[in-house]
Enzyme design. Structure first.
Site, PDB file in Angstrom:
ATOM      1  N   ASN A  61     -20.337  18.819  22.310  1.00 57.49           N
ATOM      2  CA  ASN A  61     -21.335  19.654  21.647  1.00 57.49           C
ATOM      3  C   ASN A  61     -21.875  18.844  20.475  1.00 57.49           C
ATOM      4  O   ASN A  61     -21.166  18.622  19.489  1.00 57.49           O
ATOM      5  CB  ASN A  61     -20.684  20.949  21.154  1.00 57.49           C
ATOM      6  CG  ASN A  61     -21.647  21.802  20.352  1.00 57.49           C
ATOM      7  OD1 ASN A  61     -22.823  21.469  20.212  1.00 57.49           O
ATOM      8  ND2 ASN A  61     -21.150  22.899  19.806  1.00 57.49           N
ATOM      9  N   VAL A  62     -23.121  18.404  20.574  1.00 58.45           N
ATOM     10  CA  VAL A  62     -23.644  17.494  19.552  1.00 58.45           C
ATOM     11  C   VAL A  62     -23.763  18.152  18.177  1.00 58.45           C
ATOM     12  O   VAL A  62     -23.882  17.466  17.168  1.00 58.45           O
ATOM     13  CB  VAL A  62     -25.012  16.885  19.964  1.00 58.45           C
ATOM     14  CG1 VAL A  62     -24.877  16.020  21.204  1.00 58.45           C
ATOM     15  CG2 VAL A  62     -26.078  17.960  20.142  1.00 58.45           C
ATOM     16  N   ASN A  88     -31.352  12.991  22.908  1.00 57.45           N
ATOM     17  CA  ASN A  88     -32.247  13.811  23.732  1.00 57.45           C
ATOM     18  C   ASN A  88     -31.844  15.286  23.770  1.00 57.45           C
ATOM     19  O   ASN A  88     -32.694  16.151  23.985  1.00 57.45           O
ATOM     20  CB  ASN A  88     -32.257  13.216  25.153  1.00 57.45           C
ATOM     21  CG  ASN A  88     -32.796  14.177  26.187  1.00 57.45           C
ATOM     22  OD1 ASN A  88     -33.986  14.467  26.226  1.00 57.45           O
ATOM     23  ND2 ASN A  88     -31.909  14.713  27.030  1.00 57.45           N
ATOM     24  N   SER A 147     -41.381  16.251  19.608  1.00 56.45           N
ATOM     25  CA  SER A 147     -42.242  17.026  20.513  1.00 56.45           C
ATOM     26  C   SER A 147     -43.690  16.888  20.046  1.00 56.45           C
ATOM     27  O   SER A 147     -43.940  16.722  18.847  1.00 56.45           O
ATOM     28  CB  SER A 147     -41.846  18.502  20.473  1.00 56.45           C
ATOM     29  OG  SER A 147     -42.895  19.311  20.988  1.00 56.45           O
ATOM     30  N   TYR A 161     -38.308  25.762  16.657  1.00 58.93           N
ATOM     31  CA  TYR A 161     -38.260  24.545  17.475  1.00 58.93           C
ATOM     32  C   TYR A 161     -39.152  23.466  16.860  1.00 58.93           C
ATOM     33  O   TYR A 161     -38.735  22.310  16.684  1.00 58.93           O
ATOM     34  CB  TYR A 161     -38.731  24.902  18.880  1.00 58.93           C
ATOM     35  CG  TYR A 161     -38.812  23.746  19.839  1.00 58.93           C
ATOM     36  CD1 TYR A 161     -37.669  23.250  20.456  1.00 58.93           C
ATOM     37  CD2 TYR A 161     -40.034  23.145  20.143  1.00 58.93           C
ATOM     38  CE1 TYR A 161     -37.738  22.190  21.344  1.00 58.93           C
ATOM     39  CE2 TYR A 161     -40.113  22.086  21.031  1.00 58.93           C
ATOM     40  CZ  TYR A 161     -38.968  21.619  21.635  1.00 58.93           C
ATOM     41  OH  TYR A 161     -39.035  20.567  22.505  1.00 58.93           O
ATOM     42  N   ALA A 163     -40.267  23.186  13.807  1.00 59.36           N
ATOM     43  CA  ALA A 163     -39.737  22.706  12.525  1.00 59.36           C
ATOM     44  C   ALA A 163     -38.601  21.706  12.756  1.00 59.36           C
ATOM     45  O   ALA A 163     -38.510  20.675  12.085  1.00 59.36           O
ATOM     46  CB  ALA A 163     -39.252  23.891  11.686  1.00 59.36           C
ATOM     47  N   LYS A 165     -38.174  19.772  15.336  1.00 60.97           N
ATOM     48  CA  LYS A 165     -38.708  18.519  15.896  1.00 60.97           C
ATOM     49  C   LYS A 165     -39.510  17.747  14.850  1.00 60.97           C
ATOM     50  O   LYS A 165     -39.583  16.510  14.892  1.00 60.97           O
ATOM     51  CB  LYS A 165     -39.575  18.819  17.122  1.00 60.97           C
ATOM     52  CG  LYS A 165     -38.797  19.425  18.293  1.00 60.97           C
ATOM     53  CD  LYS A 165     -37.755  18.470  18.822  1.00 60.97           C
ATOM     54  CE  LYS A 165     -37.068  18.972  20.070  1.00 60.97           C
ATOM     55  NZ  LYS A 165     -36.012  18.071  20.551  1.00 60.97           N
ATOM     56  N   ILE A 194     -43.367  19.112  29.891  1.00 61.42           N
ATOM     57  CA  ILE A 194     -42.890  18.345  31.043  1.00 61.42           C
ATOM     58  C   ILE A 194     -42.465  19.363  32.094  1.00 61.42           C
ATOM     59  O   ILE A 194     -41.809  20.356  31.750  1.00 61.42           O
ATOM     60  CB  ILE A 194     -41.684  17.460  30.637  1.00 61.42           C
ATOM     61  CG1 ILE A 194     -42.033  16.577  29.425  1.00 61.42           C
ATOM     62  CG2 ILE A 194     -41.187  16.633  31.807  1.00 61.42           C
ATOM     63  CD1 ILE A 194     -43.173  15.612  29.612  1.00 61.42           C
TER      64      ILE A 194
HETATM   65  N1  LIG Z   1     -39.321  19.856  28.738  1.00 49.93           N
HETATM   66  C1  LIG Z   1     -40.305  19.701  27.886  1.00 49.93           C
HETATM   67  O1  LIG Z   1     -41.454  20.064  28.126  1.00 49.93           O
HETATM   68  C2  LIG Z   1     -40.051  19.020  26.573  1.00 49.93           C
HETATM   69  C3  LIG Z   1     -41.130  18.663  25.769  1.00 49.93           C
HETATM   70  C4  LIG Z   1     -40.888  18.038  24.551  1.00 49.93           C
HETATM   71  C5  LIG Z   1     -39.598  17.771  24.160  1.00 49.93           C
HETATM   72  N2  LIG Z   1     -38.565  18.157  24.970  1.00 49.93           N
HETATM   73  C6  LIG Z   1     -37.222  17.855  24.496  1.00 49.93           C
HETATM   74  O2  LIG Z   1     -36.587  17.009  25.434  1.00 49.93           O
HETATM   75  C7  LIG Z   1     -35.186  17.246  25.411  1.00 49.93           C
HETATM   76  C8  LIG Z   1     -34.662  17.516  26.820  1.00 49.93           C
HETATM   77  O3  LIG Z   1     -35.356  18.625  27.345  1.00 49.93           O
HETATM   78  P1  LIG Z   1     -35.264  19.071  28.865  1.00 49.93           P
HETATM   79  O4  LIG Z   1     -36.577  19.654  29.200  1.00 49.93           O
HETATM   80  O5  LIG Z   1     -34.689  17.993  29.706  1.00 49.93           O
HETATM   81  O6  LIG Z   1     -34.253  20.285  28.713  1.00 49.93           O
HETATM   82  P2  LIG Z   1     -32.932  20.629  29.566  1.00 49.93           P
HETATM   83  O7  LIG Z   1     -32.552  21.993  29.129  1.00 49.93           O
HETATM   84  O8  LIG Z   1     -33.157  20.374  31.020  1.00 49.93           O
HETATM   85  O9  LIG Z   1     -31.879  19.570  29.032  1.00 49.93           O
HETATM   86  C9  LIG Z   1     -31.263  19.677  27.785  1.00 49.93           C
HETATM   87  C10 LIG Z   1     -29.808  19.296  27.958  1.00 49.93           C
HETATM   88  O10 LIG Z   1     -29.181  19.337  26.668  1.00 49.93           O
HETATM   89  C11 LIG Z   1     -27.912  19.932  26.831  1.00 49.93           C
HETATM   90  N3  LIG Z   1     -27.489  20.530  25.564  1.00 49.93           N
HETATM   91  C12 LIG Z   1     -27.951  21.681  24.997  1.00 49.93           C
HETATM   92  N4  LIG Z   1     -27.279  21.930  23.869  1.00 49.93           N
HETATM   93  C13 LIG Z   1     -26.392  20.916  23.713  1.00 49.93           C
HETATM   94  C14 LIG Z   1     -25.404  20.631  22.743  1.00 49.93           C
HETATM   95  N5  LIG Z   1     -25.193  21.446  21.705  1.00 49.93           N
HETATM   96  N6  LIG Z   1     -24.660  19.507  22.898  1.00 49.93           N
HETATM   97  C15 LIG Z   1     -24.847  18.688  23.952  1.00 49.93           C
HETATM   98  N7  LIG Z   1     -25.760  18.921  24.915  1.00 49.93           N
HETATM   99  C16 LIG Z   1     -26.520  20.020  24.790  1.00 49.93           C
HETATM  100  C17 LIG Z   1     -28.099  20.990  27.913  1.00 49.93           C
HETATM  101  O11 LIG Z   1     -26.874  21.368  28.501  1.00 49.93           O
HETATM  102  C18 LIG Z   1     -29.053  20.270  28.866  1.00 49.93           C
HETATM  103  O12 LIG Z   1     -28.348  19.575  29.868  1.00 49.93           O
HETATM  104  C19 LIG Z   1     -34.967  18.411  24.432  1.00 49.93           C
HETATM  105  O13 LIG Z   1     -34.633  17.895  23.157  1.00 49.93           O
HETATM  106  C20 LIG Z   1     -36.322  19.073  24.395  1.00 49.93           C
HETATM  107  O14 LIG Z   1     -36.552  19.764  23.197  1.00 49.93           O
HETATM  108  C21 LIG Z   1     -38.761  18.766  26.165  1.00 49.93           C
END
Ligand SMILES: NC(=O)c1ccc[n+]([C@@H]2O[C@H](COP(=O)([O-])OP(=O)(O)OC[C@H]3O[C@@H](n4cnc5c(N)ncnc54)[C@H](O)[C@@H]3O)[C@@H](O)[C@H]2O)c1
Length: 258
Positions: A61-62, A88, A147, A161, A163, A165, A194
């Site tokens: 858990n980060v 990430n 983001s 969210y 804030a 980012k 995405i």
């Molecule tokens: N999907 C989008 O459109 C988008 C756009 C901009 C930024 N992002 C950012 O990209 C990153 C990945 O997004 P994604 O779309 O792959 O989401 P996702 O939910 O598919 O992946 C996020 C992963 O982080 C893990 N996670 C969550 N809380 C955690 C914690 N406390 N400790 C360790 N792991 C944890 C989850 O279990 C999951 O596997 C995120 O930071 C998200 O904010 C996503």
């Protein structure tokens, strides 16, 4: 000397994380796939392992400093060095809306995971990244996940969210300046929407999708691989003189006025 990078990818079991792990593996890296959901990390590790890549899943858990401290030691034991970090892992809760109705309690989890996780991992890997630079004469590299919402506002706000980012983008610049003399580069990426299962829920009808896609000069939503390609570039020595950058990956949306 063995020049393969050893990179930690947090949230490596998720959509963008998985693509990122694959891109780094394709570049020859060894990858620690870190996730709070161990099964998800293991699924990605099994998939990459079957392709012959050197990866290992880790549960962490980060948001917990103690867990990230233990994690970095475990990764170091497994790979012998750490010279790359992709912060990430992040959450984007649907109930997160306008600042006008939110309280700090509503924001706490978002800030703890998105910003706190970036801080914890960066802090705990720092001694290892520095050691790698000394031992291997190779610059280390950190990529933080921001983001495109930090560049433009949104009619349907997700203020907690955004804030978190925004703080990650600012922190990345500050870290880049602080760590330059240690030959550690720090950059951030700012993806637009995405096509992941989570984001798809926001655009459930064809009409909603079409309306949103109009905003993108490149005429489509992003794919996890679009983000992964940029991250693998920023981790690699191909970006050896790039630090402190916030790179939009948004099909041009943030520069489109109408
Ligand atoms: N999907 C989008 O459109 C988008 C756009 C901009 C930024 N992002 C950012 O990209 C990153 C990945 O997004 P994604 O779309 O792959 O989401 P996702 O939910 O598919 O992946 C996020 C992963 O982080 C893990 N996670 C969550 N809380 C955690 C914690 N406390 N400790 C360790 N792991 C944890 C989850 O279990 C999951 O596997 C995120 O930071 C998200 O904010 C996503």
């Amino acid at each position: 000397m063995d020049q393969a990078r050893s990179v930690i990818v947090t949230g490596g079991g998720g959509a963008i994380g998985r693509a990122c792990v694959r891109a780094l593996c394709d570049d020859g890296a060894r990858v620690a796939i870190v996730d709070i959901d161990f099964d998800a990390a293991k699924r990605v590790a099994d998939e990459m392992g079957e392709l012959g890549f050197d990866v290992a899943p880790f549960e962490c858990n980060v948001a917990s400093f103690e867990e990230t401290q233990r994690l970095t030691e475990d990764v170091y034991d497994r790979f012998g060095y750490i010279d790359g970090l992709v912060n990430n892992a992040g959450i984007m809760p649907h109930q997160d809306v306008s600042f006008s109705t939110a309280t700090m309690d509503d924001w706490r989890e978002i800030l703890d995971i998105n910003l706190g996780g970036t801080l914890n991992l960066s802090r705990c890997t720092l001694p290892f990244l520095k050691e790698s630079v000394r031992r291997r004469s190779m610059p280390s590299s950190i990529v933080n996940m921001s983001s495109f919402l930090v560049l433009i506002g949104a009619r349907i706000p997700q203020d907690g969210y955004t804030a978190s980012k925004g703080a990650i983008a600012s922190l990345s610049r500050s870290m880049a300046v602080e760590l330059g003399e240690d030959q550690i580069r720090v950059n951030a990426v700012a993806p637009g929407p995405i096509e992941t299962p989570h984001v798809a829920k926001f655009f459930s009808t064809q009409e909603a999708r079409a309306k949103r896609i109009e905003r993108f000069p490149l005429g489509r939503f992003g794919r996890p691989e679009d983000v992964a390609g940029a991250i693998s570039f920023l981790i690699s020595d191909k970006s050896s003189w790039i630090t402190g950058v916030l790179l939009p990956i948004d099909g041009g949306a943030s520069c489109n006025y109408v």
